[in-house]
Design a protein around this motif. Structure first.
Motif, short mmCIF file in Angstrom:
data_model
loop_
_atom_site.label_atom_id
_atom_site.label_comp_id
_atom_site.label_asym_id
_atom_site.label_seq_id
_atom_site.Cartn_x
_atom_site.Cartn_y
_atom_site.Cartn_z
N ALA A 1 4.88 3.66 -0.40
CA ALA A 1 5.39 2.94 0.77
C ALA A 1 5.69 1.49 0.43
N CYS A 2 4.83 0.87 -0.37
CA CYS A 2 5.04 -0.52 -0.77
C CYS A 2 6.30 -0.66 -1.64
N ASN A 3 6.64 0.41 -2.33
CA ASN A 3 7.85 0.40 -3.17
C ASN A 3 9.07 0.95 -2.44
N LEU B 1 7.00 10.41 6.08
CA LEU B 1 5.55 10.17 6.03
C LEU B 1 5.26 8.73 5.62
N LEU B 2 5.94 8.25 4.57
CA LEU B 2 5.68 6.90 4.08
C LEU B 2 6.09 5.84 5.09
N ASP B 3 7.04 6.17 5.96
CA ASP B 3 7.44 5.23 7.00
C ASP B 3 6.27 4.89 7.93
N LYS B 4 5.31 5.80 8.03
CA LYS B 4 4.15 5.57 8.90
C LYS B 4 3.23 4.48 8.33
N PRO C 1 4.11 -0.20 9.14
CA PRO C 1 3.47 -1.21 10.00
C PRO C 1 2.34 -1.96 9.29
N ALA C 2 1.61 -1.26 8.42
CA ALA C 2 0.54 -1.92 7.67
C ALA C 2 1.11 -2.92 6.67
N ILE C 3 2.24 -2.58 6.08
CA ILE C 3 2.90 -3.50 5.16
C ILE C 3 3.35 -4.75 5.91
N GLU C 4 3.91 -4.56 7.09
CA GLU C 4 4.37 -5.68 7.90
C GLU C 4 3.22 -6.57 8.34
N HIS C 5 2.04 -5.97 8.58
CA HIS C 5 0.87 -6.73 9.03
C HIS C 5 0.20 -7.49 7.88
N GLU C 6 0.53 -7.13 6.66
CA GLU C 6 -0.06 -7.82 5.51
C GLU C 6 0.73 -9.10 5.27
N THR C 7 0.18 -10.22 5.70
CA THR C 7 0.91 -11.49 5.64
C THR C 7 0.30 -12.47 4.64
N THR C 8 -0.77 -12.09 3.96
CA THR C 8 -1.41 -13.01 3.02
C THR C 8 -0.69 -13.05 1.67
N THR C 9 0.00 -11.97 1.34
CA THR C 9 0.72 -11.91 0.05
C THR C 9 2.16 -12.37 0.25
N GLN C 10 2.50 -13.47 -0.37
CA GLN C 10 3.83 -14.04 -0.19
C GLN C 10 4.81 -13.60 -1.28
N THR C 11 4.29 -13.30 -2.46
CA THR C 11 5.15 -12.85 -3.56
C THR C 11 4.62 -11.53 -4.11
N ASP C 12 5.43 -10.85 -4.88
CA ASP C 12 5.03 -9.58 -5.50
C ASP C 12 4.53 -8.58 -4.46
N ARG C 13 5.29 -8.44 -3.40
CA ARG C 13 4.92 -7.49 -2.34
C ARG C 13 5.45 -6.10 -2.71
N VAL D 1 -1.60 -3.85 -2.57
CA VAL D 1 -1.80 -2.43 -2.25
C VAL D 1 -3.14 -2.22 -1.54
N LYS D 2 -4.19 -2.87 -2.03
CA LYS D 2 -5.50 -2.73 -1.40
C LYS D 2 -5.49 -3.29 0.02
N ASN D 3 -4.86 -4.44 0.20
CA ASN D 3 -4.79 -5.03 1.54
C ASN D 3 -4.05 -4.12 2.51
N VAL D 4 -2.93 -3.57 2.05
CA VAL D 4 -2.16 -2.65 2.90
C VAL D 4 -2.98 -1.41 3.23
N THR D 5 -3.72 -0.92 2.24
CA THR D 5 -4.56 0.26 2.45
C THR D 5 -5.58 0.02 3.55
N GLU D 6 -6.25 -1.12 3.52
CA GLU D 6 -7.26 -1.43 4.53
C GLU D 6 -6.62 -1.62 5.90
N ILE D 7 -5.50 -2.33 5.93
CA ILE D 7 -4.82 -2.53 7.20
C ILE D 7 -4.36 -1.20 7.78
N ASN D 8 -3.88 -0.32 6.92
CA ASN D 8 -3.45 1.00 7.37
C ASN D 8 -4.58 1.77 8.06
#
Length: 208
Positions: free
Chosen positions: A120-122, A132-135, A138-150, A158-165
């Motif tokens: 999903a991140c890729n 499925l990956l589209d679901k 929203p977690a990717i969009e909510h991850e705002t701490t990473t400004q580069t290399d998203r 990836v870990k941050n998105v996983t937890e937010i998901n």
């Protein structure tokens, strides 16, 4: 190890159910297992089942809920799908598990190095997997701490998105299922999130 009976299940509190899972994972990490006869459990559950937990986890081959929580036959409802995402069928299964069969806890379990989250991140596109990956977006969009290399090659992202998901999935369960929301409100069940570490087998829980 005994099989849960209807009487035992009815007396079980959500907190005790949570404790069973925490203790089971602790045994798993220490390479210990409760003494249970699985064939005997087959016989003891042939006329009915009274599981105490419902676990939504990823289909990853390393994340079998029965194993990582050291549980036996008849102990948990295990729902598995790539990225531990939510849809109507899974939500309906959870409603059956909690309202009809009376499980006491729902766990939404993500895990480190999740291929679905990386995909999903890729922004991977591949047949039905795309939907499925589209679901996870929203977690990717909510991850705002990473400004580069998203992207999926950034393990921290990836870990941050996983937890937010996991957190967003729990939120959706409560928002989209009045049945489950009422059970939570009445204290009949609880919902917790968790992150399984594929490097060491440990689950870190977080309560909403």
């Amino acid at each position: 190890m005994y099989v849960h009976s209807k009487e035992n299940q009815s007396k079980l509190s959500p907190e005790t159910a949570f404790k069973y899972l925490q203790e089971g994972n602790a045994r798993f990490v220490q390479n210990l297992r409760a003494n249970r006869n699985l064939l005997q459990q087959v016989n003891e559950t042939r006329d009915g089942q009274f599981p105490f937990a419902t676990i939504l986890s990823c289909m990853d081959s390393r994340t079998s809920a029965e194993l990582i929580f050291d549980q036996g036959l008849g102990d948990i409802f295990s729902i598995r799908v790539a990225g531990n995402v939510l849809n109507e069928d899974i939500l309906g299964s959870m409603e059956f598990a909690t309202k009809v069969v009376n499980t006491k806890i729902i766990v939404v379990l993500g895990h480190t190095k999740c291929g679905a989250i990386v995909g999903a991140c890729n922004d991977v596109k591949l047949g039905n997997l795309t939907q499925l990956l589209d679901k996870v977006k929203p977690a990717i969009e909510h991850e705002t701490t990473t400004q580069t290399d998203r992207h999926g090659k950034n393990p921290e992202f990836v870990k941050n998105v996983t937890e937010i998901n996991v957190h967003l999935t729990i939120q959706k369960i409560k928002e989209e299922s009045p049945i489950i929301a009422e059970l939570v409100q009445d204290g009949q069940i609880k919902i917790v999130g968790g992150l399984y570490d594929v490097d060491n087998g440990k689950v870190d829980f977080f309560e909403e």
